[in-house]
Design a protein around this motif. Structure first.
Motif, short mmCIF file in Angstrom:
data_model
loop_
_atom_site.label_atom_id
_atom_site.label_comp_id
_atom_site.label_asym_id
_atom_site.label_seq_id
_atom_site.Cartn_x
_atom_site.Cartn_y
_atom_site.Cartn_z
N ASP A 1 0.81 -1.22 0.00
CA ASP A 1 0.00 0.00 0.00
C ASP A 1 0.84 1.27 0.00
OD1 ASP A 1 -2.43 -1.54 0.25
OD2 ASP A 1 -1.90 -1.84 2.36
N ASP A 2 2.12 1.16 -0.34
CA ASP A 2 3.00 2.33 -0.31
C ASP A 2 3.04 3.00 -1.68
OD1 ASP A 2 5.25 4.13 -0.14
OD2 ASP A 2 5.87 3.04 1.64
N ASP A 3 2.13 3.96 -1.88
CA ASP A 3 2.02 4.61 -3.18
C ASP A 3 3.28 5.37 -3.55
OD1 ASP A 3 -0.54 3.62 -3.41
OD2 ASP A 3 -1.50 5.45 -2.65
N GLY A 4 3.95 5.97 -2.56
CA GLY A 4 5.17 6.72 -2.84
C GLY A 4 6.27 5.84 -3.39
N LEU A 5 6.45 4.66 -2.79
CA LEU A 5 7.47 3.73 -3.27
C LEU A 5 7.11 3.20 -4.65
CD1 LEU A 5 10.04 2.07 -2.76
CD2 LEU A 5 8.58 0.32 -1.72
N VAL A 6 5.85 2.84 -4.84
CA VAL A 6 5.42 2.32 -6.14
C VAL A 6 5.64 3.37 -7.23
CG1 VAL A 6 3.38 1.64 -7.48
CG2 VAL A 6 3.77 0.66 -5.22
N SER A 7 5.28 4.62 -6.96
CA SER A 7 5.44 5.68 -7.94
C SER A 7 6.91 5.89 -8.30
CB SER A 7 4.83 6.98 -7.40
OG SER A 7 5.04 8.05 -8.29
N ARG A 8 7.78 5.91 -7.29
CA ARG A 8 9.19 6.12 -7.55
C ARG A 8 9.80 4.94 -8.31
NH1 ARG A 8 12.37 9.55 -5.15
NH2 ARG A 8 10.57 10.85 -5.61
N ALA A 9 9.42 3.73 -7.92
CA ALA A 9 9.92 2.55 -8.62
C ALA A 9 9.48 2.55 -10.08
CB ALA A 9 9.45 1.28 -7.92
N ARG A 10 8.23 2.90 -10.33
CA ARG A 10 7.73 2.93 -11.70
C ARG A 10 8.47 4.00 -12.51
NH1 ARG A 10 2.67 4.11 -10.89
NH2 ARG A 10 1.97 1.96 -10.68
N HIS A 11 8.72 5.15 -11.90
CA HIS A 11 9.47 6.21 -12.58
C HIS A 11 10.85 5.71 -13.01
CE1 HIS A 11 11.11 10.27 -13.35
NE2 HIS A 11 12.19 9.83 -12.73
N CYS A 12 11.54 5.02 -12.09
CA CYS A 12 12.86 4.51 -12.41
C CYS A 12 12.80 3.41 -13.47
CB CYS A 12 13.53 3.99 -11.14
SG CYS A 12 13.89 5.27 -9.91
N GLN A 13 11.81 2.54 -13.38
CA GLN A 13 11.66 1.48 -14.37
C GLN A 13 11.39 2.06 -15.76
OE1 GLN A 13 8.52 -0.67 -12.45
NE2 GLN A 13 9.90 -2.03 -11.32
N ASP A 14 10.53 3.07 -15.82
CA ASP A 14 10.22 3.70 -17.12
C ASP A 14 11.46 4.37 -17.70
OD1 ASP A 14 7.62 2.86 -16.86
OD2 ASP A 14 6.83 4.81 -16.26
N ASP A 15 12.22 5.03 -16.85
CA ASP A 15 13.42 5.73 -17.31
C ASP A 15 14.47 4.76 -17.83
OD1 ASP A 15 16.24 7.15 -16.70
OD2 ASP A 15 14.70 8.69 -17.04
N LEU A 16 14.49 3.55 -17.30
CA LEU A 16 15.50 2.55 -17.67
C LEU A 16 14.94 1.47 -18.60
CD1 LEU A 16 17.09 2.12 -14.12
CD2 LEU A 16 18.00 3.48 -16.02
N ALA A 17 13.77 1.71 -19.18
CA ALA A 17 13.10 0.68 -19.97
C ALA A 17 13.94 0.24 -21.17
CB ALA A 17 11.74 1.18 -20.44
N ASP A 18 14.77 1.14 -21.71
CA ASP A 18 15.56 0.80 -22.89
C ASP A 18 16.64 -0.24 -22.59
OD1 ASP A 18 16.89 2.69 -21.30
OD2 ASP A 18 18.10 3.39 -22.98
N LEU A 19 16.90 -0.52 -21.32
CA LEU A 19 17.87 -1.55 -20.96
C LEU A 19 17.32 -2.96 -21.17
CD1 LEU A 19 19.31 -0.04 -17.64
CD2 LEU A 19 20.37 -0.02 -19.90
N GLY A 20 16.00 -3.09 -21.26
CA GLY A 20 15.38 -4.39 -21.51
C GLY A 20 15.45 -5.34 -20.33
N MET A 21 15.54 -4.80 -19.11
CA MET A 21 15.55 -5.66 -17.92
C MET A 21 14.12 -6.01 -17.51
SD MET A 21 18.55 -4.08 -15.51
CE MET A 21 20.27 -4.34 -15.91
N ASP A 22 14.01 -6.94 -16.56
CA ASP A 22 12.70 -7.37 -16.08
C ASP A 22 12.29 -6.53 -14.87
OD1 ASP A 22 12.51 -9.42 -17.97
OD2 ASP A 22 13.63 -10.81 -16.70
N PRO A 23 11.21 -5.74 -15.00
CA PRO A 23 10.79 -4.89 -13.87
C PRO A 23 10.11 -5.70 -12.77
CG PRO A 23 9.25 -4.66 -15.70
CD PRO A 23 10.38 -5.54 -16.19
N VAL A 24 10.34 -5.29 -11.54
CA VAL A 24 9.62 -5.87 -10.42
C VAL A 24 8.19 -5.33 -10.45
CG1 VAL A 24 9.49 -6.04 -7.90
CG2 VAL A 24 11.72 -6.05 -9.05
N PRO A 25 7.16 -6.17 -10.41
CA PRO A 25 5.78 -5.67 -10.42
C PRO A 25 5.53 -4.73 -9.25
CG PRO A 25 5.84 -8.05 -10.74
CD PRO A 25 7.22 -7.65 -10.34
N GLN A 26 4.57 -3.81 -9.42
CA GLN A 26 4.32 -2.84 -8.36
C GLN A 26 3.85 -3.51 -7.07
OE1 GLN A 26 1.26 -0.44 -10.41
NE2 GLN A 26 -0.15 -1.03 -8.78
N ASP A 27 3.21 -4.67 -7.17
CA ASP A 27 2.82 -5.39 -5.95
C ASP A 27 3.87 -6.43 -5.55
OD1 ASP A 27 2.38 -7.13 -8.05
OD2 ASP A 27 0.46 -7.87 -7.31
#
Length: 252
Positions: A64-90
């Motif tokens: 339920d930590d929206d702040g952490l989820v938002s920051r993680a998603r921001h970092c994942q989107d910024d690094l999407a061109d690396l083609g790594m596997d993102p950790v799901p928000q949950d």
């Protein structure tokens, strides 16, 4: 008292940081270790995780930590061109310690383990997730401070010994972190390090730690590999206000 860490070849970084509570020193220590990596590995090519394997772990989770989820998603989107596997928000988590493979731990041991953990005199605490660093197999937040996490690891390892479960790595090898991307192949590390460096000026995200979860963990495979789990028992930590003030000392 916080247990001491030590050099451990299987940990990353091998050497513990010079200070367990200074955010600046912890962030610098993690970044220096990541910057020295020359080759990324495939995180999923880890021994012991055969198809269908399940194991019990102690973890911190943040459903339920929206702040952490938002920051993680921001970092994942910024690094999407690396083609790594993102950790799901949950699926954002901090792995504390392994209890044992599901085939090696009985239901009676799980109940005893959770009951013993529930009696620990440990209080809730706050840490922060600092963007960004990594390891040979992942991109991850640096966590600070480490001391309450290390005390928690040591206490959970002790109740594991009392419950007779196989257990995991010793506390001296514990290096707290929170992953956001997993490397899915071998590759040169320098392009990853250069990309991650762009995110190091982001503000840290505060995290309130008020419980620890005993979970059954497994992997999903296919196009989107990830760690998934079910919570066996959520063990609350004591509210800090429940403890009497300690004269001249910080509560721990």
């Amino acid at each position: 008292m916080t247990p001491e860490l030590d050099v451990f070849p299987g940990a990353f970084p091998h050497r513990p940081p010079p200070d367990l509570d200074s955010p600046g020193l912890l962030v610098d220590h993690d970044w220096r270790a990541f910057s020295a990596v020359e080759q990324m590995v495939n995180h999923w090519a880890r021994p012991g995780w055969s198809e269908g394997f399940r194991a019990y772990y102690w973890m911190l989770t943040f459903p339920d930590d929206d702040g952490l989820v938002s920051r993680a998603r921001h970092c994942q989107d910024d690094l999407a061109d690396l083609g790594m596997d993102p950790v799901p928000q949950d699926g954002l988590h901090v792995t504390l310690t392994r209890v044992g493979g599901a085939a090696l731990v009985t239901n009676d041991q799980l109940r005893l383990l959770a009951d013993l953990a529930g009696g620990l005199p440990l209080t809730s605490f706050q840490i922060a997730a600092h963007p960004m660093a990594g390891s040979r197999g992942a991109v991850r937040f640096t966590l600070a401070p480490w001391s309450p996490l290390i005390r928690l690891h040591a206490a959970l390892s002790d109740v594991g010994r009392r419950a007779g479960v196989p257990g995991g790595k010793p506390t001296l090898a514990f290096r707290p972190h929170l992953g956001v991307l997993y490397s899915n192949r071998e590759r040169p590390a320098s392009p990853v390090i250069e990309s991650v460096a762009r995110l190091r000026t982001l503000d840290p995200v505060p995290l309130e730690i008020s419980s620890v979860e005993l979970v059954e963990l497994w992997r999903t495979t296919g196009s989107f590999p990830a760690y998934r789990w079910r919570v066996v028992r959520s063990v609350p930590l004591r509210p800090r206000s429940d403890l009497p003030a300690l004269s001249g000392r910080q509560q721990g």
